[in-house]
Design a protein around this motif. Structure first.
Motif, PDB file in Angstrom:
ATOM      1  N   GLY A  40       0.819  -1.210   0.000  1.00 57.16           N
ATOM      2  CA  GLY A  40       0.000   0.000   0.000  1.00 57.16           C
ATOM      3  C   GLY A  40       0.850   1.256   0.000  1.00 57.16           C
ATOM      4  N   ASN A  41       1.907   1.260   0.801  1.00 67.34           N
ATOM      5  CA  ASN A  41       2.792   2.431   0.853  1.00 67.34           C
ATOM      6  C   ASN A  41       3.479   2.676  -0.486  1.00 67.34           C
ATOM      7  OD1 ASN A  41       2.129   2.771   3.550  1.00 67.34           O
ATOM      8  ND2 ASN A  41       3.961   1.730   4.312  1.00 67.34           N
ATOM      9  N   VAL A  42       3.912   1.591  -1.128  1.00 67.32           N
ATOM     10  CA  VAL A  42       4.556   1.725  -2.435  1.00 67.32           C
ATOM     11  C   VAL A  42       3.557   2.268  -3.465  1.00 67.32           C
ATOM     12  CG1 VAL A  42       5.563   0.451  -4.373  1.00 67.32           C
ATOM     13  CG2 VAL A  42       6.306  -0.039  -2.042  1.00 67.32           C
ATOM     14  N   ALA A  43       2.352   1.710  -3.477  1.00 62.74           N
ATOM     15  CA  ALA A  43       1.326   2.166  -4.419  1.00 62.74           C
ATOM     16  C   ALA A  43       1.021   3.651  -4.208  1.00 62.74           C
ATOM     17  CB  ALA A  43       0.057   1.333  -4.261  1.00 62.74           C
TER      18      ALA A  43
ATOM     19  N   ASN B 144      -0.748   5.732  -7.058  1.00 66.76           N
ATOM     20  CA  ASN B 144      -1.898   4.869  -7.315  1.00 66.76           C
ATOM     21  C   ASN B 144      -2.710   4.750  -6.015  1.00 66.76           C
ATOM     22  OD1 ASN B 144      -3.736   2.895  -8.070  1.00 66.76           O
ATOM     23  ND2 ASN B 144      -2.234   1.761  -9.285  1.00 66.76           N
ATOM     24  N   VAL B 145      -3.531   5.748  -5.766  1.00 67.90           N
ATOM     25  CA  VAL B 145      -4.261   5.821  -4.495  1.00 67.90           C
ATOM     26  C   VAL B 145      -5.297   4.701  -4.372  1.00 67.90           C
ATOM     27  CG1 VAL B 145      -5.674   7.282  -2.999  1.00 67.90           C
ATOM     28  CG2 VAL B 145      -3.901   8.312  -4.437  1.00 67.90           C
ATOM     29  N   ILE B 146      -5.981   4.398  -5.463  1.00 66.58           N
ATOM     30  CA  ILE B 146      -7.017   3.351  -5.433  1.00 66.58           C
ATOM     31  C   ILE B 146      -6.411   2.008  -5.052  1.00 66.58           C
ATOM     32  CG2 ILE B 146      -8.661   2.046  -6.840  1.00 66.58           C
ATOM     33  CD1 ILE B 146      -9.154   4.598  -8.438  1.00 66.58           C
TER      34      ILE B 146
ATOM     35  N   ASP C 203      -6.934  -0.332  -1.552  1.00 68.84           N
ATOM     36  CA  ASP C 203      -7.263  -1.760  -1.581  1.00 68.84           C
ATOM     37  C   ASP C 203      -6.323  -2.550  -0.674  1.00 68.84           C
ATOM     38  OD1 ASP C 203      -8.577  -4.182  -2.647  1.00 68.84           O
ATOM     39  OD2 ASP C 203      -6.628  -4.541  -3.574  1.00 68.84           O
ATOM     40  N   TYR C 204      -5.026  -2.260  -0.746  1.00 71.20           N
ATOM     41  CA  TYR C 204      -4.060  -2.960   0.115  1.00 71.20           C
ATOM     42  C   TYR C 204      -4.305  -2.626   1.590  1.00 71.20           C
ATOM     43  CZ  TYR C 204      -1.114  -4.543  -3.779  1.00 71.20           C
ATOM     44  OH  TYR C 204      -0.630  -5.174  -4.904  1.00 71.20           O
ATOM     45  N   TYR C 205      -4.553  -1.364   1.888  1.00 71.21           N
ATOM     46  CA  TYR C 205      -4.793  -0.978   3.282  1.00 71.21           C
ATOM     47  C   TYR C 205      -6.054  -1.641   3.834  1.00 71.21           C
ATOM     48  CZ  TYR C 205      -1.259   2.724   2.664  1.00 71.21           C
ATOM     49  OH  TYR C 205      -0.088   3.420   2.427  1.00 71.21           O
ATOM     50  N   LYS C 206      -7.077  -1.787   2.989  1.00 68.98           N
ATOM     51  CA  LYS C 206      -8.304  -2.449   3.444  1.00 68.98           C
ATOM     52  C   LYS C 206      -8.057  -3.931   3.708  1.00 68.98           C
ATOM     53  CE  LYS C 206     -11.892   0.631   1.680  1.00 68.98           C
ATOM     54  NZ  LYS C 206     -13.043   0.795   0.772  1.00 68.98           N
ATOM     55  N   GLN C 207      -7.220  -4.555   2.881  1.00 70.88           N
ATOM     56  CA  GLN C 207      -6.854  -5.952   3.143  1.00 70.88           C
ATOM     57  C   GLN C 207      -6.108  -6.065   4.482  1.00 70.88           C
ATOM     58  OE1 GLN C 207      -5.204  -8.351  -0.190  1.00 70.88           O
ATOM     59  NE2 GLN C 207      -5.550  -6.543  -1.450  1.00 70.88           N
ATOM     60  N   THR C 208      -5.210  -5.108   4.722  1.00 72.12           N
ATOM     61  CA  THR C 208      -4.473  -5.082   5.989  1.00 72.12           C
ATOM     62  C   THR C 208      -5.430  -4.922   7.163  1.00 72.12           C
ATOM     63  OG1 THR C 208      -2.611  -4.029   4.851  1.00 72.12           O
ATOM     64  CG2 THR C 208      -2.603  -3.945   7.251  1.00 72.12           C
TER      65      THR C 208
END
Length: 217
Positions: free
Chosen positions: A138-141, A146-148, A152-157
Motif C-alpha cells: 500500500g505504501n509503495v502504491a 496509485n491511491v485506489i 485496496d491494500y490498506y483495506k486488506q491489511t
C-alpha cells in the motif's frame, strides 16, 4: 538493574549474560530514541559474539543495530546489518527472523524510492507476514500515485488486523486509509477512518499505566 547485571557478568566472565544484557540495554536505548548509545551496546555485544556461534542472538543484535542506524538515516549501514541478519537466519532456518529482515529491508528500499526491490522483499515476506507485506504494498502504491490500489491494500491489511485482533496494526491501517482518502480529497471517508483510528488508539492507551499513556502517540 540490567546495567548492574552487566557489570557482574563482566566480572565473572559470564559471556551469555553479558550479551543478553547488552542486547536488552540496546533495545531499551532504541525505545528511548537514544540511537547512538544503542549502537554502542550492540557493537560491544557483536565483539563478544565474534568468538561464539550463537546465530539467534547475533541476528537479534544485528537487527537492533540496523534499526538504530536506520533511525539515524544511516541507510547503508542499516541495510548491511539487515542483510547479514537475513543470511544468518537463512542459515539457521529461522523463518520468523527471515521474514522480519525482509520486511525491514523492504521498508528501507521503499523509503529510498527503490520500489522494485521493496516489492521483491515484500512479496517474499507475504506468506508469513501478510500484515507487514500488504501495508508495504500500500505504501509503495501510494508513493507511486496509485491511491485506489493503495486503499485496496490498506483495506486488506485492516481486515486481517481485525480478524487477528492486532489492535496496533488495525490503528495503523485506519490511519493509512484516512491519509489515502485525504489524498483523494474524500473528506467524508477521511473523517470516518480517522475517528475509527482514534477509538482504537484510545482503547490501547487505556491499557497503559499513567506514566506511559503518552508513549503510544
Amino acid at each position: 538493574y540490567h546495567s548492574d547485571a552487566l557489570k557482574i557478568a563482566k566480572i565473572y566472565n559470564y559471556v551469555d549474560r553479558q550479551v543478553n544484557n547488552l542486547l536488552y540495554l540496546g533495545n531499551i536505548s532504541n525505545s528511548l530514541a537514544e540511537y547512538k548509545q544503542a549502537v554502542k551496546y550492540f557493537d560491544e555485544a557483536l565483539i563478544i559474539l565474534q568468538n561464539h556461534n550463537n546465530l539467534e542472538v547475533k541476528t537479534e543484535v544485528l537487527r537492533g543495530r540496523a534499526y538504530a542506524y536506520h533511525q539515524q538515516n544511516q541507510t547503508e549501514q542499516a541495510t548491511q546489518d539487515y542483510l547479514r541478519a537475513l543470511a544468518f537466519d537463512r542459515e539457521s532456518k529461522n523463518v520468523l527472523g527471515i521474514t522480519a529482515n525482509q520486511i525491514y529491508l523492504a521498508n528501507i528500499y521503499s523509503d529510498s524510492g527503490d520500489y522494485s526491490k521493496a516489492i521483491q522483499y515484500y512479496t517474499e515476506a507475504l506468506q508469513y507476514s501478510p500484515l507487514g507485506a500488504l501495508n508495504g504494498f500500500g505504501n509503495v502504491a501510494l508513493a507511486q500515485g496509485n491511491v485506489i490500489k493503495a486503499i485496496d491494500y490498506y483495506k486488506q491489511t485492516l481486515t486481517i488486523a481485525q480478524h487477528k485482533e492486532e489492535w496496533e496494526e488495525e490503528g495503523n491501517a485506519l490511519n493509512n486509509l484516512a491519509y489515502a482518502y485525504r489524498k483523494q480529497n474524500n473528506l467524508i471517508e477521511t473523517e470516518k477512518y480517522l475517528r475509527n483510528a482514534i477509538n482504537v488508539w484510545q482503547k490501547l492507551r487505556d491499557k497503559l499505566d499513567d506514566s506511559n499513556k503518552i508513549s503510544i502517540f
